[in-house]
Enzyme design. Structure first.
Site, PDB file in Angstrom:
ATOM      1  N   ASN A 116      50.498  33.208 -57.565  1.00  0.00           N
ATOM      2  CA  ASN A 116      50.912  32.561 -56.318  1.00  0.00           C
ATOM      3  C   ASN A 116      49.803  31.707 -55.746  1.00  0.00           C
ATOM      4  O   ASN A 116      48.613  31.985 -55.954  1.00  0.00           O
ATOM      5  CB  ASN A 116      51.370  33.605 -55.292  1.00  0.00           C
ATOM      6  CG  ASN A 116      50.213  34.170 -54.495  1.00  0.00           C
ATOM      7  OD1 ASN A 116      49.903  33.680 -53.409  1.00  0.00           O
ATOM      8  ND2 ASN A 116      49.580  35.212 -55.021  1.00  0.00           N
ATOM      9  N   ASN A 163      40.376  41.122 -45.381  1.00  0.00           N
ATOM     10  CA  ASN A 163      40.748  40.428 -46.610  1.00  0.00           C
ATOM     11  C   ASN A 163      39.576  39.590 -47.110  1.00  0.00           C
ATOM     12  O   ASN A 163      39.394  38.437 -46.719  1.00  0.00           O
ATOM     13  CB  ASN A 163      41.980  39.543 -46.354  1.00  0.00           C
ATOM     14  CG  ASN A 163      42.505  38.908 -47.624  1.00  0.00           C
ATOM     15  OD1 ASN A 163      41.820  38.828 -48.632  1.00  0.00           O
ATOM     16  ND2 ASN A 163      43.739  38.430 -47.583  1.00  0.00           N
ATOM     17  N   PHE A 164      38.782  40.202 -47.989  1.00  0.00           N
ATOM     18  CA  PHE A 164      37.677  39.503 -48.638  1.00  0.00           C
ATOM     19  C   PHE A 164      38.050  39.187 -50.092  1.00  0.00           C
ATOM     20  O   PHE A 164      37.175  39.124 -50.957  1.00  0.00           O
ATOM     21  CB  PHE A 164      36.402  40.351 -48.613  1.00  0.00           C
ATOM     22  CG  PHE A 164      35.849  40.591 -47.229  1.00  0.00           C
ATOM     23  CD1 PHE A 164      35.999  39.646 -46.233  1.00  0.00           C
ATOM     24  CD2 PHE A 164      35.181  41.763 -46.939  1.00  0.00           C
ATOM     25  CE1 PHE A 164      35.482  39.859 -44.956  1.00  0.00           C
ATOM     26  CE2 PHE A 164      34.652  41.993 -45.669  1.00  0.00           C
ATOM     27  CZ  PHE A 164      34.812  41.035 -44.679  1.00  0.00           C
ATOM     28  N   CYS A 185      41.252  37.022 -51.122  1.00  0.00           N
ATOM     29  CA  CYS A 185      42.144  35.905 -51.450  1.00  0.00           C
ATOM     30  C   CYS A 185      41.371  34.827 -52.202  1.00  0.00           C
ATOM     31  O   CYS A 185      40.382  34.297 -51.689  1.00  0.00           O
ATOM     32  CB  CYS A 185      42.742  35.331 -50.169  1.00  0.00           C
ATOM     33  SG  CYS A 185      43.904  33.989 -50.460  1.00  0.00           S
ATOM     34  N   CYS A 215      58.825  49.423 -92.220  1.00  0.00           N
ATOM     35  CA  CYS A 215      58.649  48.032 -91.772  1.00  0.00           C
ATOM     36  C   CYS A 215      57.297  47.482 -92.222  1.00  0.00           C
ATOM     37  O   CYS A 215      57.091  46.259 -92.254  1.00  0.00           O
ATOM     38  CB  CYS A 215      58.778  47.928 -90.261  1.00  0.00           C
ATOM     39  SG  CYS A 215      57.447  48.742 -89.335  1.00  0.00           S
ATOM     40  N   CYS A 228      52.252  48.775 -89.908  1.00  0.00           N
ATOM     41  CA  CYS A 228      50.975  49.495 -89.879  1.00  0.00           C
ATOM     42  C   CYS A 228      50.089  49.069 -91.051  1.00  0.00           C
ATOM     43  O   CYS A 228      48.879  48.853 -90.886  1.00  0.00           O
ATOM     44  CB  CYS A 228      51.214  51.000 -89.884  1.00  0.00           C
ATOM     45  SG  CYS A 228      52.052  51.626 -91.364  1.00  0.00           S
ATOM     46  N   CYS A 269      39.647  56.284 -92.843  1.00  0.00           N
ATOM     47  CA  CYS A 269      40.245  56.029 -91.522  1.00  0.00           C
ATOM     48  C   CYS A 269      39.202  56.276 -90.433  1.00  0.00           C
ATOM     49  O   CYS A 269      38.544  57.310 -90.410  1.00  0.00           O
ATOM     50  CB  CYS A 269      41.454  56.935 -91.311  1.00  0.00           C
ATOM     51  SG  CYS A 269      42.245  56.738 -89.681  1.00  0.00           S
ATOM     52  N   CYS A 318      47.264  51.297 -86.034  1.00  0.00           N
ATOM     53  CA  CYS A 318      48.540  51.508 -86.728  1.00  0.00           C
ATOM     54  C   CYS A 318      49.571  52.149 -85.808  1.00  0.00           C
ATOM     55  O   CYS A 318      50.751  51.778 -85.798  1.00  0.00           O
ATOM     56  CB  CYS A 318      48.338  52.352 -87.981  1.00  0.00           C
ATOM     57  SG  CYS A 318      47.609  53.975 -87.671  1.00  0.00           S
TER      58      CYS A 318
END
Length: 420
Positions: free
Chosen positions: A73, A132-133, A135, A345, A348, A378, A384
């Site tokens: 923002n 507020n130190f 922003c 899949c 790993c 390892c 993994c």
């Protein structure tokens, strides 16, 4: 049901869930709706000399299908007259006397300016002040916000000025846009702060539109850096809270801020030293009602742990947070692959082979592809298990060490003593 009441530097709150100083706390209407929804407190959108905001103001970073993984923002402090804000604070506090209202303040670094605004806001019945130190945009260019918050001497001096005039507890909100946040936390403590809050937003640019080449967001074709928050900043915020919580020179309560989206996040911040938390982006994304799940979840968690009060949870993990040199070099974990769960899949294997330690072997047994970890190679890096898409397919398992624990610092000390 556990007791969710907290005491932060003498500020009594019905629960640890506060809204942070931001768009959700811009008006009495919003804060009153938040209290009705269950929020225990609210830090009113920062008061000071009203400014002019721009349009547009917000941008978000989405990642892998998740909307608002990060939020940016360029909005500044209140653009509503101080008198209007003060009247609404008075009316809201009168209607909700048991809920916490903290006034977030930002003025020029001048003693008389701080004294004046402190007196005015305390006269309408706030429970505390937040300086507020933090922003990082717009106001910083005028010598306020993070421009003050990055200078320890200014943090200490302005905190001291506020304490000269304040009758209510003073919370100092710190900027993360600094090398070491504990330096300014120590400065705030020296100045007399009753508590600190962190983190404010991080300097950021959300993106660039590849069709127009404009920044996101842009104002008539021009952009500026803004403040980054949301789930993506939680690890940064949690680290900074932990660093301050374990620093003996920062011996004040902490209000934790940064990427808090659910009760689990709240519990983590409290375990790492926060007495309470402040939420912004999650409320902007999902509305005030998210606090209901936060309350229920934290209650159930405390009940499951047999903890009677949330205050008993504060800081329980701080002693477990240390420096790298104090970690046991001889502690050993390895990956174990459950081929009954594995879907082959091979993510790993690819991750380990290409970017880690090449310790996962592919082989075939009875025509079925399988994976196996060579434990001697390892190093327990966890990669993994992190990339694996299936719960339970890879576990990280501790292996008993054949040598006693030894840290890097102990090792260096031993080497030094033997060389004498």
């Amino acid at each position: 049901m556990a007791d969710l009441r907290i005491n932060l530097a003498g500020i009594q709150s019905p629960n640890p869930f506060w809204l942070a100083s931001a768009p959700p706390t811009n008006s009495g209407y919003q804060v009153q709706r938040a209290f009705e929804a269950g929020w225990g407190g609210a830090v009113w959108k920062t008061l000071g000399d009203p400014i002019l905001n721009v349009s547009s103001r917000f941008a978000a970073v989405s990642f892998n299908g998740q909307r608002v993984a990060g939020f940016n923002n360029i909005e500044l402090i209140t653009d509503r007259p101080l008198e209007v804000n003060l009247q609404e604070i008075y009316e809201t506090k009168k209607k909700f006397p048991n809920h916490v209202i903290i006034a977030s303040l930002m003025v020029e670094p001048k003693q008389e300016k701080w004294h004046e605004i402190v007196k005015r806001v305390e006269d309408v019945g706030v429970d505390g002040l937040e300086l507020n130190f933090g922003c990082p945009h717009g106001m910083a260019e005028r010598g306020m916000g993070s421009a003050s918050g990055q200078v320890p001497e200014l943090v200490e001096k302005q905190t001291y000025w506020v304490k000269e005039a304040a009758r209510t507890p003073v919370i100092v909100k710190l900027t993360p846009n600094i090398t070491d946040i504990t330096v300014t936390a120590e400065a705030a403590t020296r100045g007399g702060a009753d508590a600190i809050s962190m983190i404010n937003t991080i300097n950021s640019l959300a993106g660039v539109d590849l069709d127009t080449w404009n920044t996101v967001p842009h104002v008539a074709g021009k952009g500026a850096h803004g403040g980054y928050c949301g789930p993506a900043v939680k690890p940064i915020a949690l680290n900074m809270v932990a660093e301050c919580a374990r620093n003996p020179l920062v011996n004040v309560p902490i209000s934790g801020i940064g990427g808090i989206s659910n009760w689990q996040d709240v519990a983590e911040f409290i375990l790492m030293g926060a007495t309470g938390v402040q939420v912004c982006t999650a409320a902007m994304h999902h509305g005030f009602s998210i606090v209901e799940d936060m309350i229920d979840g934290l209650n159930n968690y405390l009940d499951d742990k047999g903890i009677a009060s949330v205050m008993d949870l504060v800081g329980r993990s701080v002693s477990r947070y240390s420096n790298w040199g104090d970690l046991d070099l001889n502690y050993k974990i390895v990956a174990e692959i459950n081929n009954d769960v594995c879907i082959n899949c091979n993510k790993c294997h690819i991750a380990c082979e290409d970017t880690s330690h090449q310790c996962i072997d592919l082989y075939t047994e009875n025509g079925r592809p399988l994976l196996k970890v060579r434990e001697e190679d390892c190093v327990g890096c966890n990669l993994c298990s992190i990339v694996c898409p299936v719960d339970g397919a890879i576990s990280m398992v501790e292996r008993k060490s054949t040598v006693p624990p030894m840290t890097w610092n102990e090792r260096q000390s031993l080497i030094s003593s033997l060389s004498k």
